[in-house]
Design a protein around this motif. Structure first.
Motif, PDB file in Angstrom:
ATOM      1  N   TRP A  22       1.114  -1.270  -0.096  1.00 46.21           N
ATOM      2  CA  TRP A  22       0.107  -0.228   0.047  1.00 46.21           C
ATOM      3  C   TRP A  22       1.072   1.261  -0.127  1.00 46.21           C
ATOM      4  CZ3 TRP A  22      -0.214   3.838   3.546  1.00 46.21           C
ATOM      5  CH2 TRP A  22      -1.160   4.845   3.607  1.00 46.21           C
ATOM      6  N   TYR A  23       1.824   1.381   0.674  1.00 49.40           N
ATOM      7  CA  TYR A  23       3.105   2.013   0.874  1.00 49.40           C
ATOM      8  C   TYR A  23       3.691   2.587  -0.292  1.00 49.40           C
ATOM      9  CZ  TYR A  23       6.496   5.069   2.304  1.00 49.40           C
ATOM     10  OH  TYR A  23       7.488   6.625   2.813  1.00 49.40           O
ATOM     11  N   LEU A  24       4.272   1.641  -0.982  1.00 51.13           N
ATOM     12  CA  LEU A  24       4.588   2.098  -2.395  1.00 51.13           C
ATOM     13  C   LEU A  24       4.300   1.753  -3.574  1.00 51.13           C
ATOM     14  CD1 LEU A  24       7.821  -0.429  -0.198  1.00 51.13           C
ATOM     15  CD2 LEU A  24       7.780   2.232  -0.812  1.00 51.13           C
ATOM     16  N   GLY A  25       3.397   0.799  -3.451  1.00 52.82           N
ATOM     17  CA  GLY A  25       2.468   1.280  -4.973  1.00 52.82           C
ATOM     18  C   GLY A  25       2.149   1.960  -4.534  1.00 52.82           C
ATOM     19  N   GLY A  26       1.150   2.674  -3.357  1.00 54.01           N
ATOM     20  CA  GLY A  26       0.320   3.891  -3.909  1.00 54.01           C
ATOM     21  C   GLY A  26       1.473   4.782  -4.404  1.00 54.01           C
ATOM     22  N   MET A  27       2.327   4.995  -3.568  1.00 51.08           N
ATOM     23  CA  MET A  27       2.603   5.729  -4.430  1.00 51.08           C
ATOM     24  C   MET A  27       3.507   6.100  -5.518  1.00 51.08           C
ATOM     25  SD  MET A  27       6.831   7.086  -2.931  1.00 51.08           S
ATOM     26  CE  MET A  27       6.268   6.275  -0.834  1.00 51.08           C
ATOM     27  N   VAL A  28       4.314   4.785  -6.539  1.00 53.73           N
ATOM     28  CA  VAL A  28       4.655   4.722  -7.151  1.00 53.73           C
ATOM     29  C   VAL A  28       3.075   4.851  -8.137  1.00 53.73           C
ATOM     30  CG1 VAL A  28       4.989   2.934  -9.347  1.00 53.73           C
ATOM     31  CG2 VAL A  28       6.288   3.065  -7.252  1.00 53.73           C
ATOM     32  N   GLU A  29       1.850   4.197  -7.717  1.00 53.99           N
ATOM     33  CA  GLU A  29       0.533   4.564  -9.118  1.00 53.99           C
ATOM     34  C   GLU A  29       0.784   5.788  -8.857  1.00 53.99           C
ATOM     35  OE1 GLU A  29      -3.557   2.714  -9.920  1.00 53.99           O
ATOM     36  OE2 GLU A  29      -2.355   1.738  -7.767  1.00 53.99           O
ATOM     37  N   ARG A  30       0.529   6.940  -8.402  1.00 53.63           N
ATOM     38  CA  ARG A  30       0.128   7.721  -8.036  1.00 53.63           C
ATOM     39  C   ARG A  30       0.910   9.191  -8.699  1.00 53.63           C
ATOM     40  NH1 ARG A  30       0.510  10.637  -3.122  1.00 53.63           N
ATOM     41  NH2 ARG A  30       1.854   9.084  -2.183  1.00 53.63           N
ATOM     42  N   LYS A  31       2.104   8.344  -8.536  1.00 53.67           N
ATOM     43  CA  LYS A  31       3.359   9.271  -9.687  1.00 53.67           C
ATOM     44  C   LYS A  31       3.680   9.173 -10.754  1.00 53.67           C
ATOM     45  CE  LYS A  31       4.128  11.631  -5.403  1.00 53.67           C
ATOM     46  NZ  LYS A  31       3.519  12.962  -5.250  1.00 53.67           N
ATOM     47  N   LEU A  32       3.541   8.188 -11.581  1.00 52.21           N
ATOM     48  CA  LEU A  32       4.136   7.431 -11.691  1.00 52.21           C
ATOM     49  C   LEU A  32       3.197   6.571 -13.381  1.00 52.21           C
ATOM     50  CD1 LEU A  32       7.487   6.235 -11.481  1.00 52.21           C
ATOM     51  CD2 LEU A  32       6.768   8.715 -11.915  1.00 52.21           C
ATOM     52  N   GLY A  33       1.843   6.513 -12.593  1.00 53.05           N
ATOM     53  CA  GLY A  33       0.502   5.416 -13.269  1.00 53.05           C
ATOM     54  C   GLY A  33       0.808   4.360 -13.081  1.00 53.05           C
ATOM     55  N   SER A  34      -0.381   3.654 -13.149  1.00 52.34           N
ATOM     56  CA  SER A  34      -1.057   2.123 -13.030  1.00 52.34           C
ATOM     57  C   SER A  34      -0.231   1.776 -13.866  1.00 52.34           C
ATOM     58  CB  SER A  34      -2.553   2.423 -13.208  1.00 52.34           C
ATOM     59  OG  SER A  34      -3.065   2.851 -12.189  1.00 52.34           O
ATOM     60  N   SER A  35       0.135   1.705 -14.567  1.00 51.45           N
ATOM     61  CA  SER A  35       0.734   1.136 -16.158  1.00 51.45           C
ATOM     62  C   SER A  35       2.293   1.218 -15.543  1.00 51.45           C
ATOM     63  CB  SER A  35       1.358   1.635 -17.986  1.00 51.45           C
ATOM     64  OG  SER A  35       1.807   3.082 -18.029  1.00 51.45           O
ATOM     65  N   LYS A  36       3.257   1.761 -14.700  1.00 49.45           N
ATOM     66  CA  LYS A  36       4.614   1.381 -14.109  1.00 49.45           C
ATOM     67  C   LYS A  36       4.265   0.566 -13.162  1.00 49.45           C
ATOM     68  CE  LYS A  36       7.976   2.925 -14.863  1.00 49.45           C
ATOM     69  NZ  LYS A  36       8.863   2.023 -15.810  1.00 49.45           N
ATOM     70  N   LEU A  37       2.959   0.704 -12.323  1.00 52.92           N
ATOM     71  CA  LEU A  37       3.190  -0.436 -11.461  1.00 52.92           C
ATOM     72  C   LEU A  37       2.675  -1.895 -11.980  1.00 52.92           C
ATOM     73  CD1 LEU A  37       2.925  -0.893  -8.322  1.00 52.92           C
ATOM     74  CD2 LEU A  37       0.601   0.079  -8.494  1.00 52.92           C
ATOM     75  N   LEU A  38       2.246  -1.558 -12.899  1.00 49.42           N
ATOM     76  CA  LEU A  38       1.560  -2.712 -13.054  1.00 49.42           C
ATOM     77  C   LEU A  38       3.515  -3.856 -14.233  1.00 49.42           C
ATOM     78  CD1 LEU A  38      -0.444  -5.429 -13.831  1.00 49.42           C
ATOM     79  CD2 LEU A  38      -0.797  -3.243 -15.877  1.00 49.42           C
TER      80      LEU A  38
END
Length: 278
Positions: free
Chosen positions: A162-178
């Motif tokens: 939640w902490y790291l995935g949420g950070m990446v998704e908010r800043k770089l988007g869902s495609s980067k997190l995926l």
């Protein structure tokens, strides 16, 4: 005075004003039906303040603002601090993007199904032997990441996700997190299988990918939006080392943890290099 912005959460507005004050940018707050307006007293420093406004809008819940309020300790008696205040659940949802929440829900559901006795592990665990690695059940490279075996195992991984995935998704988007999720599950899972066999599971390798990625990207771009404190990175390094020592037992996917951390560091370094040359 110069109006900087209007915020519908009084506590956030006060935290931001306190932070600006700690930097010598004195502000006043006024309250209206539209929210809390932050006014800059010294109009000659508008350019400096606007830089801070942009940074605040990108990450309004960054600890720097709460820390400034704790140090100040001077609430404004004219402000209703319950106005627009986000509940804990709302802040939880604000931090996490849709993919972050979807993965959390999936892990929770699968854990629940295992708890009531359904044999989910047989359907989603890694390929049982080398001959089946090239089979059509390609999902088995990924799905072990969503399987957890104890409540503590599940909670520990989901908190980091939640902490790291949420950070990446908010800043770089869902495609980067995926992308980080898929790479961070498939490659470490394969490495773990080749070293220890097919009996493993959990989101830990993906979490380690995110730890390495965010930390390295922050080092490559100290002024960027993604940062991970050195202390948290060192905590994960020590955790991986303790896992290899055997102090935490012999059933940890240590190879997956280590390979995930290395993959995250390499990915962060490559993305940092691309940003530097862009």
């Amino acid at each position: 005075m110069k109006q900087l912005l209007v915020i519908n959460d009084a506590r956030l507005a006060q935290s931001f004003a306190d932070y600006l004050g700690s930097r010598g940018l004195h502000c006043e707050l006024t309250q209206s039906e539209t929210g809390i307006t932050v006014w800059l007293a010294d109009e000659s420093r508008v350019a400096e303040a606007e830089v801070e406004v942009k940074r605040f809008l990108k990450e309004p819940f960054h600890p720097r603002y709460a820390e400034a309020s704790w140090q100040s300790g001077t609430p404004n008696q004219r402000i209703d601090y319950q106005a627009g205040h986000h509940s804990l659940s709302a802040q939880f949802l604000i931090h996490a993007g849709p993919l972050t929440l979807l993965v959390m829900l999936l892990c929770l559901c699968l854990f629940g199904l295992q708890f009531i006795g359904l044999d989910i592990y047989a359907a989603l665990s890694f390929h049982p032997d080398l001959q089946q690695l090239t089979g059509w059940q390609i999902w088995r490279f990924i799905t072990p990441a969503f399987l957890h075996f104890t409540p503590l195992h599940l909670i520990f991984n989901l908190m980091w996700w939640w902490y790291l995935g949420g950070m990446v998704e908010r800043k770089l988007g869902s495609s980067k997190l995926l992308l980080l999720l898929l790479v961070g599950a498939a490659i470490p899972n394969l490495c773990e299988f080749l070293v220890s066999g097919p009996d493993f599971g959990g989101l830990s390798a993906v979490v380690n990918v995110l730890v390495g990625y965010v930390w390295m990207l922050g080092k490559r771009h100290p002024d960027g939006e993604l940062q991970l404190p050195d202390g948290l990175f060192m905590f994960m390094l020590v955790w991986v080392a303790i896992g290899f020592s055997g102090l935490l037992g012999s059933n940890l996917a240590n190879t997956a943890h280590l390979s995930g951390l290395v993959i995250g560091l390499l990915h962060g370094w490559l993305d940092g290099r691309r940003h530097a040359t862009a």
